[in-house]
Scaffold this motif. Sequence first.
Motif, PDB file in Angstrom:
ATOM      1  N   ASN A 161       0.832  -1.202   0.000  1.00 51.38           N
ATOM      2  CA  ASN A 161       0.000   0.000   0.000  1.00 51.38           C
ATOM      3  C   ASN A 161       0.866   1.251   0.000  1.00 51.38           C
ATOM      4  OD1 ASN A 161      -2.822   1.269   0.530  1.00 51.38           O
ATOM      5  ND2 ASN A 161      -1.538   2.161   2.109  1.00 51.38           N
ATOM      6  N   GLU A 162       1.942   1.235   0.779  1.00 48.38           N
ATOM      7  CA  GLU A 162       2.832   2.402   0.840  1.00 48.38           C
ATOM      8  C   GLU A 162       3.531   2.630  -0.488  1.00 48.38           C
ATOM      9  OE1 GLU A 162       6.459   4.176   3.633  1.00 48.38           O
ATOM     10  OE2 GLU A 162       5.453   2.311   4.169  1.00 48.38           O
ATOM     11  N   ILE A 163       3.916   1.552  -1.147  1.00 43.29           N
ATOM     12  CA  ILE A 163       4.575   1.664  -2.444  1.00 43.29           C
ATOM     13  C   ILE A 163       3.606   2.145  -3.520  1.00 43.29           C
ATOM     14  CG2 ILE A 163       5.692   0.342  -4.287  1.00 43.29           C
ATOM     15  CD1 ILE A 163       7.479   0.770  -1.915  1.00 43.29           C
ATOM     16  N   GLY A 164       2.346   1.752  -3.396  1.00 41.43           N
ATOM     17  CA  GLY A 164       1.349   2.101  -4.407  1.00 41.43           C
ATOM     18  C   GLY A 164       0.943   0.928  -5.270  1.00 41.43           C
ATOM     19  N   GLN A 236      -2.081  10.332  -1.158  1.00 38.53           N
ATOM     20  CA  GLN A 236      -2.599   9.090  -1.724  1.00 38.53           C
ATOM     21  C   GLN A 236      -2.249   8.953  -3.204  1.00 38.53           C
ATOM     22  OE1 GLN A 236      -3.528   6.015  -1.337  1.00 38.53           O
ATOM     23  NE2 GLN A 236      -5.555   6.274  -0.475  1.00 38.53           N
ATOM     24  N   THR A 237      -2.513   9.986  -3.969  1.00 38.57           N
ATOM     25  CA  THR A 237      -2.313   9.907  -5.415  1.00 38.57           C
ATOM     26  C   THR A 237      -0.849  10.019  -5.810  1.00 38.57           C
ATOM     27  OG1 THR A 237      -2.792  12.284  -5.554  1.00 38.57           O
ATOM     28  CG2 THR A 237      -4.609  10.766  -5.973  1.00 38.57           C
ATOM     29  N   LYS A 238      -0.013  10.524  -4.911  1.00 39.41           N
ATOM     30  CA  LYS A 238       1.412  10.615  -5.206  1.00 39.41           C
ATOM     31  C   LYS A 238       2.001   9.237  -5.487  1.00 39.41           C
ATOM     32  CE  LYS A 238       5.756  12.007  -3.036  1.00 39.41           C
ATOM     33  NZ  LYS A 238       6.388  12.479  -1.795  1.00 39.41           N
ATOM     34  N   ARG A 239       1.420   8.196  -4.884  1.00 35.07           N
ATOM     35  CA  ARG A 239       1.918   6.835  -5.080  1.00 35.07           C
ATOM     36  C   ARG A 239       1.721   6.359  -6.524  1.00 35.07           C
ATOM     37  NH1 ARG A 239      -1.119   3.020  -2.274  1.00 35.07           N
ATOM     38  NH2 ARG A 239      -2.892   4.292  -2.865  1.00 35.07           N
ATOM     39  N   MET A 240       0.844   7.037  -7.245  1.00 30.26           N
ATOM     40  CA  MET A 240       0.547   6.643  -8.615  1.00 30.26           C
ATOM     41  C   MET A 240       1.622   7.112  -9.582  1.00 30.26           C
ATOM     42  SD  MET A 240      -1.671   5.033 -10.443  1.00 30.26           S
ATOM     43  CE  MET A 240      -1.743   4.763 -12.198  1.00 30.26           C
ATOM     44  N   CYS A 241       2.379   8.153  -9.205  1.00 31.21           N
ATOM     45  CA  CYS A 241       3.430   8.698 -10.076  1.00 31.21           C
ATOM     46  C   CYS A 241       2.870   9.035 -11.450  1.00 31.21           C
ATOM     47  CB  CYS A 241       4.607   7.725 -10.189  1.00 31.21           C
ATOM     48  SG  CYS A 241       5.434   7.393  -8.623  1.00 31.21           S
ATOM     49  N   THR A 242       1.982   9.991 -11.491  1.00 33.12           N
ATOM     50  CA  THR A 242       1.301  10.327 -12.736  1.00 33.12           C
ATOM     51  C   THR A 242       1.503  11.789 -13.093  1.00 33.12           C
ATOM     52  OG1 THR A 242      -0.874  10.432 -13.828  1.00 33.12           O
ATOM     53  CG2 THR A 242      -0.829  10.781 -11.454  1.00 33.12           C
TER      54      THR A 242
END
Length: 838
Positions: A161-164, A236-242
Amino acid sequence: MGGGGREGRSYRSRTQRKHFKQSRENVWKRSKSDPSAPDSTDNPTWQPFATQNPAFDEYYKAQGIVAAEEWDRFVEVLRKALPAAFRINSSSQFCSDIRSQLENDFMKSLQAEVSEDSEAGAIRPLPWYPDNLAWQSNFSRMQLRKNQTLERFHEFLKLENEIGNITRQEAVSMVPPLFLDVQPDHFILDMCAAPGSKTFQLLEIIHQSTKPGSLPDGMVVANDLDVQRCNLLIHQTKRMCTANLIVTNHEAQHFPGCRSKSNASNKGIELESNINQLLFDRVLCDVPCSGDGTLRKAPDIWRKWNVGLGNGLHSLQLQIAMRGISLLKVGGRMVYSTCSMNPVENEAVVSEILRKCGGSVELVDVSTELPQLIRRPGLRSWKIRDKGVWLASYKDVPKYRRTGILPSMFPSGRSDVDPTDNGHKHENGTNVNSEDALQPMDNAVASVDDLDAEVSDLPLEHCMRLVPHDQNSGAFFIAVLQKVSPLAAVEEKPLSPEGNSVPKKDDEPHTTLLDHIPEDKNGKVEVADDTNEKCPEGGSTEANLIDTEEGGATLEVDSSNACEIHDTEETEMHFDKETDSGRIGAKRKLQVQGKWKGVDPVVFFKDETIISSIKTFYGINESFMLNDHLVTRNSDAKHVKRIYYVSNSVKDILELNFRVGQQLKITSVGLKMFERQTSREGTAAPCSFRISSEGLPVILPYITKQILCASATDFKHLLQYKTIKFPDFVDAEFGENASKLMMGCCVIVLRKGSNASTVPVQVNESTIAIGCWKGRGSLSVMVTAVDCQELLERLLVRIETQKDNSMPENNVEAAEAQDPDNNGTKEGTDSIGIAINA
């Protein structure tokens, strides 16, 4: 879902003032000297929440949410803890690995922990979610935290979850985005997005079919009114790397339309955009609500619940939904959803949308979509309860209550009352005077069964209600709306919660919490996992602006007074970052530049000297567009610390926002691509910016310099030891090549098998790469400890899988005989496996 918006906060504040004015007992805290407080001998254990509420039972029995014969089962499940659920990130390069690990490892190893009579199993994929990407365990979140035998599974969930790679999210919360029918080229608006689970899901969908190094044509605008909840959304969305996301901070009912009247330049900067108005292909309208669908994970709602919660939010929900429709393109689809079971917040809002929009909006029948999802059709008849009185139609509403009880709450939506009626009459024919108005009119209706309730003539059965005992979940309401033609020219003015007109323009900036932030002490944000939805009832918050690596302003929250966030892991995120002076945790002065006070401006990065040095140093292929795709949050180009990359779609919206005077209040935008680098070697590095870990997957296929392929052994050693001197690499040639790189950032790619290193490196969806720092005598990893741990574990899984597939069973003993101690130093899988486990 609950309690968002300025009106929602005002409502809660009134409730809180009433609570303290009446000196209600604080059931959570007793003095040690309180003789009534339970001692260790009388009651040594903690007492759970009371999971019953007579008003709740009376209300929902009358509404017919479930059949009478189902009621006991319905309430029984509502009183049980909610099973933990999570979703695999479909765009992750480890998606298939994680799914395989769940299917082949945890499904079997955890089975012993469930009762023998359980048919559900320990964990299982949700049958209605595509491709086995969503899973539900038979354990509650509390069990996962407290049961030592579940520790390995719990640690797996926390790490991924932390990694995304996964997102922990309530099962029913995953449903609304699936009915949006999102395509990779769609522009999507998530109107009330925090804490971000559905936003992350939308980003997954648009990224799912893209190849490495490419970006989808679509994008997501994620909005939330509450600034500290925007913090959760960004985290939260930072984990998506978008690079396809914009996070904004607006009242959803007044979200800017950004209508451009001309293509004139802005302050001398020529901007050319493909869009002249902010309209969306898809809108997710997951509105604030009373939240009684979350009783299983938030049992404190049992004691707080009353009918006034839903009645008070109806108007705000309608305003937000109508604004969503106005921002929707013709032919576009909007999903309206709540985590409430109350028809006043659900069917009543959908009915009024259809009435207001005439034939411009249709309620879509999606009963054939997701066939394995058990859902109940929407209601066409319901009743209103107010001040202890059941009301069948608006004409039964006393005059003194007509500012709070609106015609739109009733199935017909009619307000045809006698204009000469100066007050509601009791059954005895007397008018209600001011004193009577303060008392519940219990004699108005003898019984709810005596009501001849209205029946809607709209196809509300196309809505869906998910109830807990159908698939062991929470409760949710979903309606799918499609805009088939432009709305009528006459736009109705928004209403206050009391039903009064609010004369505000669509594109007018509105004062929010951010405009009144006190500069004060340091604090911390309690970060929720995505099982949390909008809080049904929250407290006042104290918030302080600080600088974060997102570049924009975010908030620290005094969590003692903040809206309760149900954090599965009870983790805390600290936002002390390096300031301009190099000090850690120092207070940063608010920037006043730009339109929005306290929010750093979004500026296109135009420094050709720096851009050229980056291109030259990394040998970035000309096919990768850097110019006009780089933005910063600092107007002073000489002191830029971080450079963000934005997709074509986000670039177009930013340019539109400049043309219309920066109507969008942007708190986060783009993918962090480059960071100003410092090292012990001083300024010896020829390039002053390094590639960030977040941006590496996007730019990797276009890098031709400062890149090397490492064997599995050396790659694993880098992850394990973080820094290795050039002569200490197992592959001497690799160590020599690494020493010849220029000082500064470089990229190390995991070599496949024994293939020789090739430049340019061939990249596909399975390529694994990390950023490193080439110093004078060593190579150091620039990856977080958590990412290193994840990569090591994934390498072990892949190596073991390759070993099982490539080594015939009858050759295993021969291989072990040749190297019984597994001390091989070549690229042998055994030596790698042992090192990873060491």
